[in-house]
Design a protein around this motif. Structure first.
Motif, PDB file in Angstrom:
ATOM      1  N   TYR A 124      10.866  18.826 -18.472  1.00 36.05           N
ATOM      2  CA  TYR A 124      10.298  19.045 -17.204  1.00 36.05           C
ATOM      3  C   TYR A 124      10.197  17.966 -16.198  1.00 36.05           C
ATOM      4  O   TYR A 124       9.047  17.225 -16.042  1.00 36.05           O
ATOM      5  N   ILE A 125      11.300  17.953 -15.633  1.00 44.09           N
ATOM      6  CA  ILE A 125      11.286  16.921 -14.375  1.00 44.09           C
ATOM      7  C   ILE A 125      11.817  17.719 -13.352  1.00 44.09           C
ATOM      8  O   ILE A 125      12.887  17.880 -12.654  1.00 44.09           O
ATOM      9  N   ARG A 126      10.988  18.760 -12.877  1.00 42.55           N
ATOM     10  CA  ARG A 126      11.244  19.945 -12.121  1.00 42.55           C
ATOM     11  C   ARG A 126      10.245  19.680 -10.838  1.00 42.55           C
ATOM     12  O   ARG A 126      10.875  19.769  -9.588  1.00 42.55           O
ATOM     13  N   HIS A 127       9.154  19.965 -10.937  1.00 38.02           N
ATOM     14  CA  HIS A 127       8.268  20.285  -9.955  1.00 38.02           C
ATOM     15  C   HIS A 127       7.987  19.164  -9.270  1.00 38.02           C
ATOM     16  O   HIS A 127       8.139  17.805  -9.721  1.00 38.02           O
ATOM     17  N   THR A 128       7.253  19.118  -8.121  1.00 40.88           N
ATOM     18  CA  THR A 128       7.056  18.034  -7.133  1.00 40.88           C
ATOM     19  C   THR A 128       6.233  16.903  -7.945  1.00 40.88           C
ATOM     20  O   THR A 128       6.649  15.676  -7.942  1.00 40.88           O
ATOM     21  N   LEU A 153      19.203  10.370 -17.385  1.00 44.73           N
ATOM     22  CA  LEU A 153      18.079  11.271 -17.157  1.00 44.73           C
ATOM     23  C   LEU A 153      18.962  12.947 -18.023  1.00 44.73           C
ATOM     24  O   LEU A 153      19.647  13.286 -17.266  1.00 44.73           O
ATOM     25  N   LEU A 154      18.266  13.481 -18.956  1.00 44.46           N
ATOM     26  CA  LEU A 154      18.438  14.749 -19.571  1.00 44.46           C
ATOM     27  C   LEU A 154      17.420  15.542 -19.287  1.00 44.46           C
ATOM     28  O   LEU A 154      16.203  15.280 -20.009  1.00 44.46           O
ATOM     29  N   THR A 155      17.683  16.464 -18.555  1.00 47.27           N
ATOM     30  CA  THR A 155      16.364  17.414 -18.302  1.00 47.27           C
ATOM     31  C   THR A 155      16.790  18.910 -18.242  1.00 47.27           C
ATOM     32  O   THR A 155      18.154  19.116 -18.128  1.00 47.27           O
ATOM     33  N   SER A 156      15.882  19.772 -17.885  1.00 45.53           N
ATOM     34  CA  SER A 156      16.364  21.363 -17.563  1.00 45.53           C
ATOM     35  C   SER A 156      16.374  21.369 -16.271  1.00 45.53           C
ATOM     36  O   SER A 156      15.683  20.878 -15.557  1.00 45.53           O
ATOM     37  N   MET A 157      17.352  22.445 -15.940  1.00 50.38           N
ATOM     38  CA  MET A 157      17.120  22.710 -14.430  1.00 50.38           C
ATOM     39  C   MET A 157      16.313  23.979 -14.052  1.00 50.38           C
ATOM     40  O   MET A 157      16.139  24.905 -14.749  1.00 50.38           O
ATOM     41  N   ASP A 158      15.623  23.847 -12.932  1.00 45.12           N
ATOM     42  CA  ASP A 158      14.619  24.733 -12.388  1.00 45.12           C
ATOM     43  C   ASP A 158      15.511  26.054 -11.952  1.00 45.12           C
ATOM     44  O   ASP A 158      16.235  25.929 -10.983  1.00 45.12           O
ATOM     45  N   GLU A 159      15.559  27.279 -12.582  1.00 39.64           N
ATOM     46  CA  GLU A 159      16.414  28.255 -12.365  1.00 39.64           C
ATOM     47  C   GLU A 159      15.660  29.294 -11.221  1.00 39.64           C
ATOM     48  O   GLU A 159      16.186  30.125 -10.554  1.00 39.64           O
ATOM     49  N   GLY A 160      14.263  28.844 -10.522  1.00 41.63           N
ATOM     50  CA  GLY A 160      13.759  29.636 -10.043  1.00 41.63           C
ATOM     51  C   GLY A 160      13.809  29.012  -8.297  1.00 41.63           C
ATOM     52  O   GLY A 160      14.756  28.452  -8.045  1.00 41.63           O
ATOM     53  N   LYS A 163      14.532  25.171  -7.563  1.00 39.08           N
ATOM     54  CA  LYS A 163      15.904  24.698  -8.126  1.00 39.08           C
ATOM     55  C   LYS A 163      16.333  23.715  -6.925  1.00 39.08           C
ATOM     56  O   LYS A 163      16.819  22.597  -7.007  1.00 39.08           O
ATOM     57  N   GLY A 164      16.341  24.129  -5.541  1.00 34.03           N
ATOM     58  CA  GLY A 164      16.856  23.398  -4.459  1.00 34.03           C
ATOM     59  C   GLY A 164      16.072  21.915  -4.384  1.00 34.03           C
ATOM     60  O   GLY A 164      16.402  20.811  -4.017  1.00 34.03           O
ATOM     61  N   GLN A 165      14.628  21.883  -4.317  1.00 31.82           N
ATOM     62  CA  GLN A 165      13.886  20.718  -4.204  1.00 31.82           C
ATOM     63  C   GLN A 165      13.683  19.988  -5.360  1.00 31.82           C
ATOM     64  O   GLN A 165      14.105  18.713  -5.325  1.00 31.82           O
ATOM     65  N   GLN A 166      14.315  20.378  -6.571  1.00 30.65           N
ATOM     66  CA  GLN A 166      14.442  19.684  -7.808  1.00 30.65           C
ATOM     67  C   GLN A 166      15.794  18.672  -7.756  1.00 30.65           C
ATOM     68  O   GLN A 166      15.861  17.494  -7.905  1.00 30.65           O
ATOM     69  N   ILE A 167      16.893  19.604  -7.370  1.00 36.62           N
ATOM     70  CA  ILE A 167      18.154  18.872  -6.945  1.00 36.62           C
ATOM     71  C   ILE A 167      18.065  17.629  -5.873  1.00 36.62           C
ATOM     72  O   ILE A 167      18.632  16.625  -6.018  1.00 36.62           O
ATOM     73  N   SER A 168      17.392  18.208  -4.738  1.00 40.35           N
ATOM     74  CA  SER A 168      17.310  17.258  -3.619  1.00 40.35           C
ATOM     75  C   SER A 168      16.567  16.088  -3.909  1.00 40.35           C
ATOM     76  O   SER A 168      16.919  14.863  -3.625  1.00 40.35           O
TER      77      SER A 168
END
Length: 249
Positions: A124-128, A153-160, A163-168
């Motif tokens: 859970y390294i996804r949300h702000t 860092l090994l984490t899961s991708m936000d598929e909702g 996703k764009g915010q997580q990647i950026s």
């Protein structure tokens, strides 16, 4: 004379309480906690000894101090051997709303100059706020005397929609770390569920909630918004191990 005795009495009671607790922890094989209690209790007995004039009492105190020091030294050697053998295990239970558990407070003692590589597995390294948690952890690595060159860092991708915010966000952290001579390697996994942090000096820390164990601050100008030592925590458990083989191949 009466004033001096009344001043000594609290030290004696506190030392007795601490050392009684040390013996109980020792009997339960909770050696790390027992060692700390022995140390604090012995320090109090030494203070008591300095203020004691009676020869018989001084002799009695010296004997007690000697006995407790011998046992504390035995435990110290046992713990050091466990570290050498890769069997070290310390558990910290963070209670609901507890404070004083910033990343520095938890990790600093395990980050020495030998640390050059760090592995973080956290789904859970996804949300702000989770990205900010990861950023704060990276800032700690930059500030401390360790010489980290690579962070994995090994984490899961936000598929909702996030996703764009997580990647950026992760890319911005990567670029910022690069300016400090640190490479951030990011890998995504759809099956990751374990949470652990490993350093290449042999320390491994598992936190039940991963890096996301802090509660939301009560406001932007509330204590704990900036200083995580003042931020209330969610209840979680931290397990700390030492092993020669932490790097996964």
């Amino acid at each position: 004379m009466a004033a001096r005795n009344s001043g000594q009495q609290p030290h004696g009671v506190a030392a007795s309480t601490l050392l009684k607790r040390a013996v109980e922890l020792d009997s339960d094989s909770r050696y790390q906690e027992a060692f700390v209690c022995y140390q604090e209790g012995i320090d109090m007995l030494l203070q008591l000894l300095k203020g004691t004039k009676d020869s018989a009492k001084k002799c009695h105190l010296r004997q007690k101090i000697s006995d407790f020091m011998d046992r504390a030294e035995e435990i110290k050697k046992f713990l050091e051997q466990e570290k050498e053998d890769g069997k070290y295990h310390k558990q910290i239970k963070i209670e609901e709303n507890a404070t004083g558990f910033s990343y520095e407070s938890l990790f600093q003692q395990y980050l020495n100059a030998a640390v050059t590589e760090v592995w973080i597995e956290d789904p859970y390294i996804r949300h702000t706020h989770q990205l900010y948690n990861f950023l704060r952890f990276c800032e700690m690595l930059v500030k401390l005397p360790c010489k980290v060159k690579t962070i994995h860092l090994l984490t899961s991708m936000d598929e909702g929609i996030g996703k764009g915010q997580q990647i950026s966000g992760l890319e911005e952290i990567r670029e910022s770390l690069c300016k400090h001579g640190i490479e951030l390697e990011i890998e995504f996994s759809s099956s990751i569920h374990d949470r652990e942090i490993r350093f290449n000096n042999g320390w491994m820390i598992k936190i039940g909630r991963g890096l996301d164990y802090f509660k939301k601050p009560q406001g932007r100008f509330a204590l704990g918004y900036c200083d995580f030592d003042l931020r209330p925590c969610h209840e979680t458990t931290v397990d700390i191990f030492h092993t020669r083989h932490t790097k996964k191949i």
